[in-house]
Each structure stands twice: as C-alpha cells, then as structure tokens.
Design a protein around this motif. Sequence first.
Motif, short mmCIF file in Angstrom:
data_model
loop_
_atom_site.label_atom_id
_atom_site.label_comp_id
_atom_site.label_asym_id
_atom_site.label_seq_id
_atom_site.Cartn_x
_atom_site.Cartn_y
_atom_site.Cartn_z
N ALA A 26 -12.12 -0.62 4.10
CA ALA A 26 -11.30 -1.68 3.51
C ALA A 26 -10.76 -2.65 4.56
O ALA A 26 -10.50 -3.81 4.25
CB ALA A 26 -10.14 -1.06 2.73
N THR A 27 -10.60 -2.20 5.79
CA THR A 27 -10.13 -3.11 6.83
C THR A 27 -11.16 -4.21 7.06
O THR A 27 -10.84 -5.40 7.09
CB THR A 27 -9.87 -2.35 8.16
N HIS B 220 -0.87 -4.15 3.34
CA HIS B 220 -1.35 -3.32 4.47
C HIS B 220 -1.63 -4.23 5.67
O HIS B 220 -1.94 -5.40 5.50
CB HIS B 220 -2.64 -2.62 4.03
N ASN C 26 -0.05 1.53 -0.45
CA ASN C 26 -0.43 2.79 0.20
C ASN C 26 0.77 3.65 0.57
O ASN C 26 0.63 4.85 0.81
CB ASN C 26 -1.25 2.52 1.45
N ASP D 241 -6.62 -6.24 -2.21
CA ASP D 241 -6.97 -5.03 -1.46
C ASP D 241 -6.74 -3.87 -2.43
O ASP D 241 -5.61 -3.52 -2.73
CB ASP D 241 -6.04 -4.94 -0.23
N GLN E 13 -6.36 1.61 -2.45
CA GLN E 13 -5.65 2.77 -3.00
C GLN E 13 -5.79 2.87 -4.52
O GLN E 13 -5.26 3.81 -5.12
CB GLN E 13 -4.15 2.69 -2.65
N SER F 67 -12.33 1.26 -0.23
CA SER F 67 -12.52 2.16 0.90
C SER F 67 -13.01 3.52 0.39
O SER F 67 -12.39 4.11 -0.49
CB SER F 67 -11.18 2.35 1.62
N HIS G 135 -13.05 6.52 1.88
CA HIS G 135 -12.32 7.76 2.18
C HIS G 135 -11.00 7.87 1.43
O HIS G 135 -10.29 8.87 1.56
CB HIS G 135 -12.10 7.90 3.69
N LYS G 136 -10.67 6.87 0.61
CA LYS G 136 -9.47 6.97 -0.22
C LYS G 136 -9.81 7.52 -1.61
O LYS G 136 -8.93 7.69 -2.44
CB LYS G 136 -8.80 5.60 -0.39
C1 LIG Z 1 -4.02 -0.38 1.06
C2 LIG Z 1 -4.96 -0.15 2.20
N1 LIG Z 1 -5.71 -1.15 2.65
C3 LIG Z 1 -6.59 -0.99 3.64
C4 LIG Z 1 -6.73 0.21 4.29
C5 LIG Z 1 -7.73 0.37 5.38
O1 LIG Z 1 -8.82 1.11 4.90
P1 LIG Z 1 -9.98 1.63 5.85
O2 LIG Z 1 -9.46 2.86 6.50
O3 LIG Z 1 -11.11 1.90 4.90
O4 LIG Z 1 -10.31 0.55 6.80
C6 LIG Z 1 -5.94 1.29 3.88
C7 LIG Z 1 -6.00 2.58 4.58
O5 LIG Z 1 -5.04 3.03 5.16
C8 LIG Z 1 -5.04 1.11 2.80
O6 LIG Z 1 -4.28 2.11 2.37
#
Ligand SMILES: Cc1ncc(COP(=O)(O)O)c(C=O)c1O
Length: 392
Positions: free
Chosen positions: A71-72, A103, A154, A179, A182, A202, A204-205
Amino acid sequence: MLVYLDHHATTPCDPAVVAAMAPWWSERCGNPSNRLHRPALEAAAAVELARARVAAAVGGASEGVIFTSGATEAANLALKGAAEAAELRGERRRGLVTLATEHRAVLDPLAWLARRGFRLTVLPVGPDGLVDLDRLAAAVDADTLLVSVMAANNEIGVLQPLATIGALCRERGALFHCDAAQAVGHLPLAMAELGIDLLGISGHKLYGPKGVGALVHRPGVELAPQQHGGGQEGGLRAGTAAVPLIVGLQAALTLAEADRDERATRLGALRDRLWRELEGLGEMTLNGHPNQRLAHNLNLCVGGVDGGRLHGLLRRRIAVSSGSACSQGSPSHVLAALGRSRSEAAAAIRFGLGRASGEAEIATAIAAVSEAVATLRHGAPRSIQAGRMTSG
Ligand SMILES: Cc1ncc(COP(=O)(O)O)c(C=O)c1O
C-alpha cells in the motif's frame, strides 16, 4: 503463550494462501513478461486472473489494477503519479487535500509534493476521528486536484464517509484517492459506487503475503510512472511481476471475501466484550468513533498509569500496539489529532483482533490488562472477579 492481537500491523499469512503460492516459487517459475514459452504464458495467465480478482474485490476494472509491493508504493504511485501527470498535461489545479489522521504512506508523499509547489491542506478531524464534512467542502475548490481520505484508520479503526466524500470530489472535479489498506478484505467496498478514482490495497493486511499490494485506478485517470524500466504493468510500474505474491494476494482476497461478514460479526462481539470489561477498570478513554469503526479494532487510553511500564507488562502476554505504533517510537499523530497528550498516547493500547481470535484470547487480554493496570495503579494485582478487577 503470547496472544497475537496486532492485526492492524500485519496479519498472519493464511496457510491456504501459502499453499496457493507454493508452486509459483520454483516449479512454475516463468516470467510473465516473456510470452515465448509455456511457463511464461502460464505465469502471465495467473497474473491476469489475479488482476481480475483484485478488480472484482473492489468493484474496479481489471485494466485499472497495477500490482505493487504494497500500500505504501500504491499511495506513492497514486499521489505522485496523478500530480506529475496533471503537471505534464498543463493542468492548472494544484491543490491537494487530506486528513491529519492519514497513514504516513499518504502524508509523506503529499508533503513531498507540497515541497515541489503543490498546495497541501491537511484538515483536522473531530474528537471521534471523523472528517468534518463542512470543513472538507470548504477546502475542496476549483483548484483542488486530488483529495486523499483513507477508508479505515489503521490505529483507531474509524471508517470515513467515503460515498459523501466521493460525491463532493465528483461535483468539484477533483480526484478521490482512498488508502484502503485496512478495509479491503474486512468490509465491502465498491469504487464506482463510492466515487473513488484511486484505491490502494495491501496483501499482508488481509491474511496474504507481505511485499505485495495493488493500486486500482479508474480507467481514464492519468498517472505518470514513478518507477522506470521494463515497461511492465502497462508502463506504470516497471519490474518483473512478483508472481507468487500476486497469486497469494488473489487467494487471500478470495478467502477474505468468503468469511468477511461472519468474521466481522464474530470479532465485533468479541471486541465489544473486551471494551466492556476494560471500561470497568475505570479511567479508560475510547479512541475513535464508538460505532463507525472496524469491527476488529479497539483503541483506548488507560488513565493513571505510565505508558512505558504498562506496555512493558503487557508485552509478556499479549502482542498489541501502543500509541507510538506505526511511527517507530514517536507519539502517534493520529492520537494527537484526537487531542490526546503525549503521555496519554503512550498509555494507549491498540487491539487488532483477527481470524484466530476467540473467547480464550480475549480472556487473556482482559486478564493481562486488568493485572497490569492493578499493578501500576495499586502496586500489586488485586483479586479478579469474573474477569474484572475490583478497582479502587
Ligand atoms: C492505512 C495504511 N496504509 C498504508 C500502509 C502501508 O502498507 P504496506 O505495508 O503494504 O506498504 C499501512 C500499513 O501499515 C496502513 O495501515
């Protein structure tokens, strides 16, 4: 055994997802960009199936799905990519609008764009973490290029009113980036209905692998690539596609959709029990809106204790986050935006329940917090009756 209750930080990769990925690491090793032989064609077909799955999960179009590392990267590509594309086509709009509780994956690229001449407005939120829609309406004007508001927070789990924000963006001609790291896999989301132009996911969430995610953009939304090279992902994200991870993301989405509603109901009931019991200890402040939040989230500030010592005691029994969760030791900007002081934020506990959480895990969490609070407030744990401290 340590009870894991930090599912907003990350979720365990589901064994079925691990199994789905397995053949793609070595047996089925084709590079999907090379269309000359069967292994490559099989890999390309697997990536395209996953693309369709991701699109369906968020009510988007397959051709709008760009696989990323998470997600980043999705947020960086969406925000910088949309801004650069607008600049390249000579767009006069320079305004970017977001919330203080976003985030860092969103706030930091937006701050980067602000240093390059874009006009950034970071709006405060209400004490419950919700956007102030009047303030938002006042901030989004004819100069606004893009509005970025997350689906689910998050830290405090707060769910923003996406449909209303989407309608406002449409009306004012601004792009709407969301975004949804979550939210996807935890609640239903439909981009078209909500008026979302760009949405980040993302793996892994949602019980998938780390290192994969996606940006889903509405076809027609122009993006400039932020990574240059072999022209993969329609020229928008160069680099060999991570086939095993992409297959894992697809499997995780399928599993998540299968138990999503049942999971939310079950975890919501467990979360409510956790809150009821902990509230009974006294001096507990709920962070975030009581109802407009993820069913598996609870975030509270514990009064009358030192945060460092509290988490020192808790970490022996439960894995949870503190108010310095995602910012590597510095106080949470989300809790600060709700008006919490530094010391209040240090004594915050974020619980993220997950698929494996049941009554036993919640009982352990209640006992761990009750005993830690009693020790810190009274010097030693007092008798616990029916899972609840007799607090003095
Ligand atoms: C709301 C939110 N956006 C973005 C991210 C970043 O995700 P990623 O770890 O897949 O880069 C996170 C993870 O902590 C998140 O909770």
